[in-house]
Design an enzyme around this catalytic site. Sequence first.
Site, PDB file in Angstrom:
ATOM      1  N   MET A  96      65.513  21.075  46.227  1.00 42.10           N
ATOM      2  CA  MET A  96      65.147  19.909  46.624  1.00 42.10           C
ATOM      3  C   MET A  96      64.166  19.362  45.504  1.00 42.10           C
ATOM      4  O   MET A  96      62.869  19.518  45.125  1.00 42.10           O
ATOM      5  CB  MET A  96      64.034  19.980  47.825  1.00 42.10           C
ATOM      6  N   GLU A 100      57.711  18.206  47.054  1.00 38.03           N
ATOM      7  CA  GLU A 100      56.821  18.001  48.201  1.00 38.03           C
ATOM      8  C   GLU A 100      56.428  16.585  48.227  1.00 38.03           C
ATOM      9  O   GLU A 100      55.843  15.805  47.504  1.00 38.03           O
ATOM     10  CB  GLU A 100      55.840  19.056  48.427  1.00 38.03           C
ATOM     11  N   ASP A 139      53.551  22.870  62.468  1.00 43.13           N
ATOM     12  CA  ASP A 139      52.995  23.009  61.247  1.00 43.13           C
ATOM     13  C   ASP A 139      53.355  21.924  60.354  1.00 43.13           C
ATOM     14  O   ASP A 139      53.594  21.944  59.080  1.00 43.13           O
ATOM     15  CB  ASP A 139      53.117  24.202  60.649  1.00 43.13           C
TER      16      ASP A 139
HETATM   17  C1  LIG Z   1      61.137  28.555  54.771  1.00 43.53           C
HETATM   18  C2  LIG Z   1      59.603  28.330  53.818  1.00 43.53           C
HETATM   19  N1  LIG Z   1      58.556  28.580  54.514  1.00 43.53           N
HETATM   20  N2  LIG Z   1      58.303  29.413  55.184  1.00 43.53           N
HETATM   21  C3  LIG Z   1      56.720  30.088  55.443  1.00 43.53           C
HETATM   22  N3  LIG Z   1      56.277  29.665  54.438  1.00 43.53           N
HETATM   23  N4  LIG Z   1      56.759  31.085  56.450  1.00 43.53           N
HETATM   24  O1  LIG Z   1      55.612  31.632  56.808  1.00 43.53           O
HETATM   25  C4  LIG Z   1      59.905  27.289  52.799  1.00 43.53           C
HETATM   26  C5  LIG Z   1      58.375  26.788  52.457  1.00 43.53           C
HETATM   27  C6  LIG Z   1      58.578  25.970  51.098  1.00 43.53           C
HETATM   28  C7  LIG Z   1      59.899  25.658  50.778  1.00 43.53           C
HETATM   29  N5  LIG Z   1      59.775  24.810  49.452  1.00 43.53           N
HETATM   30  C8  LIG Z   1      60.815  24.337  48.507  1.00 43.53           C
HETATM   31  O2  LIG Z   1      61.863  25.072  48.728  1.00 43.53           O
HETATM   32  C9  LIG Z   1      60.418  23.637  47.443  1.00 43.53           C
HETATM   33  C10 LIG Z   1      59.338  23.401  47.064  1.00 43.53           C
HETATM   34  C11 LIG Z   1      59.403  22.650  45.835  1.00 43.53           C
HETATM   35  C12 LIG Z   1      58.366  22.049  44.827  1.00 43.53           C
HETATM   36  C13 LIG Z   1      58.989  21.512  43.748  1.00 43.53           C
HETATM   37  C14 LIG Z   1      60.413  21.594  43.481  1.00 43.53           C
HETATM   38  C15 LIG Z   1      61.098  21.915  44.423  1.00 43.53           C
HETATM   39  N6  LIG Z   1      62.586  22.136  44.178  1.00 43.53           N
HETATM   40  O3  LIG Z   1      63.472  22.791  44.905  1.00 43.53           O
HETATM   41  O4  LIG Z   1      63.177  21.623  43.158  1.00 43.53           O
HETATM   42  C16 LIG Z   1      60.896  22.806  45.549  1.00 43.53           C
HETATM   43  N7  LIG Z   1      61.350  23.389  46.438  1.00 43.53           N
HETATM   44  C17 LIG Z   1      60.841  26.298  51.066  1.00 43.53           C
HETATM   45  C18 LIG Z   1      61.297  26.943  52.093  1.00 43.53           C
END
Ligand SMILES: C/C(=N\NC(=N)NO)c1ccc(NC(=O)c2cc3cccc([N+](=O)[O-])c3[nH]2)cc1
Length: 323
Positions: A96, A100, A139
């Site tokens: 992505m 964010e 959340d």
């Molecule tokens: C599944 C999950 N979290 N689950 C969790 N914390 N459970 O306790 C989860 C949380 C955050 C993300 N974040 C990303 O995929 C994500 C953040 C980000 C920032 C800059 C650039 C990118 N990018 O994909 O290019 C980013 N991807 C992906 C998955």
Amino acid sequence: DKVPKEISQKYYISRILGQGACGIVKLVYNKTACTKHAMKVIKKSRLTNGQLNHLNNPAKIMNEINIMKALRHPCIISTEEVFDSCDAVYIVLELMQGGELFDRITKLGKLPERLTKFLFRQMVLAVKYLHSQGITHRDLKPENVLLESKEEETIVKITDFGLSKFVGEDSFMKTMCGTPLYLAPEVLRGNGLNCYGPEVDVWSLGVILFVCLVGYLPFSSDYKEISLRDQILSGKYRFSHSHWQHVSLQAKLLMKKMLTVRVERRITLEQILNHAWMQDVDIIIRTERLLSQEALKEKVYLTQSSTNSDEENINIDNVTVLR
Ligand SMILES: C/C(=N\NC(=N)NO)c1ccc(NC(=O)c2cc3cccc([N+](=O)[O-])c3[nH]2)cc1
């Protein structure tokens, strides 16, 4: 630190993309397919004084992953592959590149109303889909809303189902972790039963809408007059006219209906989509077109994806349990 060899064999691990409360996100390259992905690493909690800390206990993480794998919507992040090792879970996800929503709001200060409407409609559709699958996110916040590209008008995807609940289950509040900036009053009140429903997601969406439109939080511990808890329980949000004078009346009216303390009076997702502020034909057409293209892409990918079964690891339905 050391990544299991099953992962480093298949993926080249590159730089850190984001730092979440429960782990880091790295950029990874699939060596054979030459595709780029994000990989979220969620450390499994250590046994502290004999019990698992509530945040990252393995069962909860696998519950979250099962929820994510069961979902299929253009505005919900999809998992590519999951590696479950003894001390961490590695979730390979779609990239992505817009990062964010939180960072885009911080960078721009606030979002233009039209862009907010475009992104917000996708968030409402995503949460409507979640609720149709019997899931309450619980959340929702700008950190958990990802943007597919750096384009201004891009696809939004919801992530982090760490606190999500199938509404059927006991919705006892298990974790009061983090500051309740986006938390609905009925959850804070916790009147004994602590029971609350999917409406909590509407309240959180209301807080996100507020922050997108004016760039500051409706409820915050920076506002010293009354406690954050009492601000939320009374639904008295900070309304600084200098910020809001450029915002349309309809947006303010919708905001008020979302940040309604009494659950039975709070606007529903269906009513949001039918609200006057959302009746912008141009935006509806562009979001529908974007989402149908995305959904189509998803279908094409699924027919192509090959089922790889490695003999040394159990690979059921693309969760590889590492020996
Ligand atoms: C599944 C999950 N979290 N689950 C969790 N914390 N459970 O306790 C989860 C949380 C955050 C993300 N974040 C990303 O995929 C994500 C953040 C980000 C920032 C800059 C650039 C990118 N990018 O994909 O290019 C980013 N991807 C992906 C998955």
